[in-house]
Design a protein around this motif. Structure first.
Motif, PDB file in Angstrom:
ATOM      1  N   SER B 274       0.843  -1.204   0.000  1.00 50.14           N
ATOM      2  CA  SER B 274       0.000   0.000   0.000  1.00 50.14           C
ATOM      3  C   SER B 274       0.874   1.250   0.000  1.00 50.14           C
ATOM      4  CB  SER B 274      -0.898   0.005   1.233  1.00 50.14           C
ATOM      5  OG  SER B 274      -0.114   0.187   2.403  1.00 50.14           O
ATOM      6  N   PRO B 275       0.299   2.392  -0.384  1.00 56.12           N
ATOM      7  CA  PRO B 275       1.083   3.635  -0.370  1.00 56.12           C
ATOM      8  C   PRO B 275       1.712   3.896   1.007  1.00 56.12           C
ATOM      9  CG  PRO B 275      -0.985   3.984  -1.519  1.00 56.12           C
ATOM     10  CD  PRO B 275      -1.050   2.599  -0.951  1.00 56.12           C
ATOM     11  N   LEU B 276       0.967   3.650   2.072  1.00 57.47           N
ATOM     12  CA  LEU B 276       1.552   3.858   3.406  1.00 57.47           C
ATOM     13  C   LEU B 276       2.638   2.831   3.685  1.00 57.47           C
ATOM     14  CD1 LEU B 276      -1.285   4.715   5.962  1.00 57.47           C
ATOM     15  CD2 LEU B 276       0.750   6.058   5.446  1.00 57.47           C
ATOM     16  N   GLY B 277       2.419   1.591   3.247  1.00 55.06           N
ATOM     17  CA  GLY B 277       3.411   0.538   3.481  1.00 55.06           C
ATOM     18  C   GLY B 277       4.719   0.840   2.781  1.00 55.06           C
ATOM     19  N   GLN B 278       4.629   1.522   1.657  1.00 53.07           N
ATOM     20  CA  GLN B 278       5.837   1.787   0.873  1.00 53.07           C
ATOM     21  C   GLN B 278       6.556   3.067   1.281  1.00 53.07           C
ATOM     22  OE1 GLN B 278       4.920   1.399  -3.320  1.00 53.07           O
ATOM     23  NE2 GLN B 278       5.146  -0.810  -3.109  1.00 53.07           N
ATOM     24  N   LEU B 279       6.038   3.723   2.279  1.00 55.34           N
ATOM     25  CA  LEU B 279       6.644   4.986   2.720  1.00 55.34           C
ATOM     26  C   LEU B 279       7.977   4.713   3.406  1.00 55.34           C
ATOM     27  CD1 LEU B 279       5.318   7.777   2.564  1.00 55.34           C
ATOM     28  CD2 LEU B 279       4.661   7.501   4.936  1.00 55.34           C
ATOM     29  N   GLU B 280       9.039   5.290   2.860  1.00 54.76           N
ATOM     30  CA  GLU B 280      10.372   4.980   3.385  1.00 54.76           C
ATOM     31  C   GLU B 280      10.942   6.169   4.143  1.00 54.76           C
ATOM     32  OE1 GLU B 280      11.887   2.083   3.101  1.00 54.76           O
ATOM     33  OE2 GLU B 280      10.477   1.136   1.708  1.00 54.76           O
ATOM     34  N   GLY B 281      11.781   5.870   5.114  1.00 54.13           N
ATOM     35  CA  GLY B 281      12.592   6.877   5.784  1.00 54.13           C
ATOM     36  C   GLY B 281      11.803   8.054   6.299  1.00 54.13           C
ATOM     37  N   GLY B 282      12.301   9.264   6.028  1.00 51.41           N
ATOM     38  CA  GLY B 282      11.721  10.468   6.621  1.00 51.41           C
ATOM     39  C   GLY B 282      10.503  11.011   5.896  1.00 51.41           C
ATOM     40  N   THR B 283      10.016  10.282   4.899  1.00 50.40           N
ATOM     41  CA  THR B 283       8.861  10.776   4.147  1.00 50.40           C
ATOM     42  C   THR B 283       7.591  10.703   4.997  1.00 50.40           C
ATOM     43  OG1 THR B 283       9.938   9.872   2.211  1.00 50.40           O
ATOM     44  CG2 THR B 283       7.693  10.604   1.920  1.00 50.40           C
ATOM     45  N   ASN B 284       6.749  11.689   4.867  1.00 55.76           N
ATOM     46  CA  ASN B 284       5.464  11.727   5.563  1.00 55.76           C
ATOM     47  C   ASN B 284       4.337  11.507   4.560  1.00 55.76           C
ATOM     48  OD1 ASN B 284       5.654  14.183   8.308  1.00 55.76           O
ATOM     49  ND2 ASN B 284       6.997  12.502   7.802  1.00 55.76           N
ATOM     50  N   MET B 285       3.227  11.017   5.065  1.00 53.16           N
ATOM     51  CA  MET B 285       2.031  10.898   4.223  1.00 53.16           C
ATOM     52  C   MET B 285       0.806  11.240   5.065  1.00 53.16           C
ATOM     53  SD  MET B 285       0.649   7.645   2.031  1.00 53.16           S
ATOM     54  CE  MET B 285       1.891   7.743   0.749  1.00 53.16           C
ATOM     55  N   VAL B 286      -0.055  12.057   4.499  1.00 53.76           N
ATOM     56  CA  VAL B 286      -1.284  12.414   5.200  1.00 53.76           C
ATOM     57  C   VAL B 286      -2.465  12.086   4.295  1.00 53.76           C
ATOM     58  CG1 VAL B 286      -2.552  14.228   6.400  1.00 53.76           C
ATOM     59  CG2 VAL B 286      -0.060  14.310   6.337  1.00 53.76           C
ATOM     60  N   VAL B 287      -3.477  11.485   4.878  1.00 58.87           N
ATOM     61  CA  VAL B 287      -4.685  11.110   4.154  1.00 58.87           C
ATOM     62  C   VAL B 287      -5.839  11.921   4.729  1.00 58.87           C
ATOM     63  CG1 VAL B 287      -6.244   9.196   3.624  1.00 58.87           C
ATOM     64  CG2 VAL B 287      -3.783   8.757   3.873  1.00 58.87           C
ATOM     65  N   LEU B 288      -6.513  12.665   3.858  1.00 58.65           N
ATOM     66  CA  LEU B 288      -7.649  13.486   4.280  1.00 58.65           C
ATOM     67  C   LEU B 288      -8.898  12.951   3.600  1.00 58.65           C
ATOM     68  CD1 LEU B 288      -5.984  16.999   3.691  1.00 58.65           C
ATOM     69  CD2 LEU B 288      -6.046  15.683   5.824  1.00 58.65           C
ATOM     70  N   GLU B 289      -9.943  12.702   4.379  1.00 59.99           N
ATOM     71  CA  GLU B 289     -11.179  12.196   3.775  1.00 59.99           C
ATOM     72  C   GLU B 289     -12.327  13.152   4.049  1.00 59.99           C
ATOM     73  OE1 GLU B 289      -9.789   7.513   4.147  1.00 59.99           O
ATOM     74  OE2 GLU B 289     -11.532   8.192   5.283  1.00 59.99           O
ATOM     75  N   GLY B 290     -13.028  13.511   2.984  1.00 59.53           N
ATOM     76  CA  GLY B 290     -14.151  14.437   3.117  1.00 59.53           C
ATOM     77  C   GLY B 290     -15.391  13.852   2.477  1.00 59.53           C
ATOM     78  N   ASP B 291     -16.552  14.332   2.922  1.00 57.87           N
ATOM     79  CA  ASP B 291     -17.804  13.747   2.411  1.00 57.87           C
ATOM     80  C   ASP B 291     -18.001  14.026   0.924  1.00 57.87           C
ATOM     81  OD1 ASP B 291     -18.360  16.470   2.747  1.00 57.87           O
ATOM     82  OD2 ASP B 291     -20.401  16.137   3.436  1.00 57.87           O
ATOM     83  N   GLN B 292     -17.417  15.100   0.418  1.00 58.31           N
ATOM     84  CA  GLN B 292     -17.561  15.410  -1.006  1.00 58.31           C
ATOM     85  C   GLN B 292     -16.374  14.887  -1.822  1.00 58.31           C
ATOM     86  OE1 GLN B 292     -20.346  16.877  -2.204  1.00 58.31           O
ATOM     87  NE2 GLN B 292     -21.076  16.773  -0.089  1.00 58.31           N
ATOM     88  N   VAL B 293     -15.200  15.109  -1.330  1.00 58.53           N
ATOM     89  CA  VAL B 293     -13.994  14.901  -2.131  1.00 58.53           C
ATOM     90  C   VAL B 293     -13.528  13.452  -2.109  1.00 58.53           C
ATOM     91  CG1 VAL B 293     -12.201  15.345  -0.378  1.00 58.53           C
ATOM     92  CG2 VAL B 293     -11.853  16.124  -2.749  1.00 58.53           C
ATOM     93  N   GLY B 294     -14.023  12.655  -1.152  1.00 56.09           N
ATOM     94  CA  GLY B 294     -13.485  11.310  -1.003  1.00 56.09           C
ATOM     95  C   GLY B 294     -12.132  11.370  -0.320  1.00 56.09           C
ATOM     96  N   GLN B 295     -11.192  10.579  -0.820  1.00 56.89           N
ATOM     97  CA  GLN B 295      -9.888  10.500  -0.164  1.00 56.89           C
ATOM     98  C   GLN B 295      -8.806  11.250  -0.938  1.00 56.89           C
ATOM     99  OE1 GLN B 295      -7.287   6.827  -0.161  1.00 56.89           O
ATOM    100  NE2 GLN B 295      -8.052   6.709   1.925  1.00 56.89           N
ATOM    101  N   ILE B 296      -8.128  12.144  -0.231  1.00 62.97           N
ATOM    102  CA  ILE B 296      -6.988  12.860  -0.805  1.00 62.97           C
ATOM    103  C   ILE B 296      -5.742  12.412  -0.049  1.00 62.97           C
ATOM    104  CG2 ILE B 296      -5.905  15.140  -1.056  1.00 62.97           C
ATOM    105  CD1 ILE B 296      -8.219  14.966  -2.909  1.00 62.97           C
ATOM    106  N   VAL B 297      -4.711  12.046  -0.778  1.00 64.38           N
ATOM    107  CA  VAL B 297      -3.466  11.598  -0.151  1.00 64.38           C
ATOM    108  C   VAL B 297      -2.354  12.569  -0.534  1.00 64.38           C
ATOM    109  CG1 VAL B 297      -1.767   9.728   0.000  1.00 64.38           C
ATOM    110  CG2 VAL B 297      -4.192   9.192  -0.307  1.00 64.38           C
TER     111      VAL B 297
END
Lengths: 428, 428
Positions: B274-297
């Protein structure tokens, strides 16, 4: 509380109806977040008496969007009609001339007339906002114009046409030919009225040209985008790329080089395990690279009622909050004329061809590559089909000039059964 | 052109120096993009005579950041000192009281005192901006506060501490124990002065609490974050999770439920592809979910000079452009007091334990799970080590209450050689 922000909405298709719904359902949330009510005063669409699933009788009706754009009782003209010319352009110009801000989802309009419209907005001290025009719900225009404004942007890349991505992923998952999936997409209503806007890469090219203008401070230069659509991609390309660990994506890349602004939108191979390779269906992904921030990747829905309406709303909310940023991030009159350059950055290439069953045939191809200075990373020859054998080659990095020299040399060898296919490989 | 925007910068560590460099090197770009010069008037840091690799003699010097915050010749106080209390807090309060806007990278300060500071800013008609406090160069505060402002946010998730992610990925790639990699990270200068801020999940918890406030319109509630650090994660956990196709990440999740605001920051298993599983080292990932937009990564560098300075600059540029949005997206006095609820959403769990070599041992464990209503998705038992056998179980979705009941029942069975490990599995 400030006085209400009054909207005139032109265009009541999927996105327009989505915007109406949000404004009706989230009145309190929007007022909380902006400090003022956001209200719809008047609307316009091609047909009036059609059930759109949302009550519209509270709003004044205009048959003509240009009349809507002139109304004294609107502050913001929300253009959701589409089309690069005709009523959308006329109404947008009228709105600006009448002192209205403009929010639009219309990439074609801005890709072709963005400079003139941005200048008109500036002269009138109005703003044009277009978050919904690029990559649907992903707030990429804001990220680039505001979030990364302390950077010299070095490169912008993206998969920004969900229909093409749907077709390419569906071909692979179902093992279907391009024509079959194209027809499916058509039945599902995924294609624009002129399908070439999607599959020809034009729609995605419009989006890339808009991001380029912001990224590099240049006038929108859609004509400078080297365009190649997905119509020539066959199921064999997809399957054999998969055999080598790649997927095919319609990928846009824009970068400023010493020779000028390079913009291209074309099918590329990406590693199947990469974030771009794993992008399925209608999802979009945009990669922004800046000298300070490094690489930022944004992913989300590239189309659809909710996501696109979300983007339109963010522009409306910005205006309600008093956020006024120039259309392309700096004053339009200060945007430079881009010198467009043919994309030239080195890359590995994927080559696919049918090799005739003649002694020395492969040697001739290998020699053509060697003479062009191209070395081979991986090669695979399959069993003969009739009198020719499919061959796949992944090259090491090479320039496009060298590749073209090699392809020209291939043509002289007389050992290929058909035109070879060459697709650039991008690692993202 | 508007008059210059004058900055006072307090704190000249990595980020402060990065900001000074950008302002010196990109003066034209910044003036183009904001319509006014951005200049540094005065600076402050703990030691004056230290070569920081950038000329600082053009700027007035203050030994005391509070004195800097009071100066008549600054418009914006840029707080890059860090620390939730002491000089950072005093200087920020002074700046607001003296009519300055504030830009800060200080998550601890805002996580603990954000409500009071936001109210102080509002009373003084000033703004506090903090893009750099969350996820380094990723423009996530802007995306959430502005880009998705037309949405009811349903969930926020993220890997937001690069040091923890570095430790976890390095343990796996090098096969090293936690203590060894912790020491490496310490040598490399990756750890905060108090390492528990990193490995205890506190720093990431601060960031999650800030995003929650924006997402759900609630007062920052850091105390409501259920915190669990990565100190108890062993190389066995990592290897055996990998065996089942998972990676361990320190993952934050915040969502508003009928019972209240759930916020947790804890080690979770995520699918390794998964995108989170593949996150290496100092990289950050944020997932935002909204009722209209769905999921933004959103993905990008979570720390470092360039990325963090890029985020600080975006706030400064916003202020220069006249963008004034309330600290947490709506007026601070209108933020609700969150009722914090124990995170309860169902999830599959990963269980690892040492099963004693006794007849019927596994049956007892299986019975405990069954009685708690938990069904098993996958199980693996390895060969015995001494008198116990390692067992891994991946359950189907279950509630946390059921899981706790099962773990309590395990304790009664007397067939486990040690405390079992239970880690939640998140699919992103």
């Amino acid at each position: 509380m400030l006085p209400p922000l009054r909207l005139g909405i032109a265009g009541l298709g999927t996105v327009g109806v989505g915007v109406v719904k949000i404004i009706r359902q989230k009145a309190n949330l929007l007022a909380d977040r902006t400090g003022r009510p956001i209200v719809i005063t008047a609307i316009s669409a091609r047909t009036r008496d059609k059930d759109r699933g949302v009550p519209l009788t509270d709003y004044a009706w205009e048959d003509d969007p240009v009349a809507l754009a002139k109304r004294d009782d609107i502050d913001v003209f929300v253009e959701l009609m589409g089309g690069s010319d005709g009523p959308a352009k006329a109404a947008t110009e009228t709105a600006l001339a009448n002192g209205k801000d403009v929010v639009t989802a219309n990439k074609a309009l801005l890709a072709l007339h963005g400079q003139a419209l941005a200048e008109a907005a500036e002269s009138a001290d109005q703003v044009i906002r277009f978050e919904a025009a690029v990559a649907g719900g992903i707030p990429v225009v804001k990220a680039l114009t505001e979030g990364l404004a302390g950077n010299d942007i070095t490169r912008v890349m993206g998969v920004m046409n969900g229909t093409c991505n749907y077709i390419l992923t569906r071909m692979q998952s179902a093992g279907l030919a391009y024509d079959e999936v194209f027809e499916e997409a058509n039945q599902l209503g995924y294609l624009e009225a002129d399908p070439n806007l999607d599959v020809g890469g034009i729609d995605a090219g419009h989006k890339l040209a808009l991001l380029s203008a912001i990224a590099f401070g240049t006038k929108v230069d859609f004509k400078g985008v080297e365009l190649e659509g997905i119509q020539r991609i066959t199921i064999d390309d997809i399957n054999q790329a998969a055999d080598m660990g790649y997927r095919i994506k319609l990928l846009g890349v824009a970068q400023m080089t010493g020779r000028g602004l390079e913009q291209r939108m074309s099918p590329c191979l990406v590693p199947d395990s990469s974030p771009l390779g794993q992008l399925e269906g209608g999802t979009n992904m945009v990669v922004l690279e800046g000298d300070q921030v490094g690489q930022i990747v944004l992913r989300g829905a590239g189309a659809g009622e909710g996501p696109t309406a979300s983007a339109v709303m963010s522009d409306i909310i910005d205006i309600a909050r008093g956020i006024r940023v120039p259309t392309f991030g700096k004053p339009a009159k200060g945007l430079a004329q881009a010198t467009s350059a043919k994309a030239s950055a080195s890359a590995p290439y994927y080559l696919r061809f049918q090799l005739l069953d003649k002694p020395g045939a492969l040697a001739k191809i290998a020699a053509s590559l060697g003479q062009a200075g191209i070395s081979i990373d991986r090669m695979r020859q399959y069993s003969h089909e009739a009198d020719a054998a499919p061959v796949l080659i992944v090259t090491h990095k090479t320039t496009r000039d060298a590749l073209e020299a090699a392809l020209a040399a291939f043509a002289e060898t007389n050992v290929l059964a058909a035109e070879p296919v060459a697709i650039r490989i991008e690692a993202v």
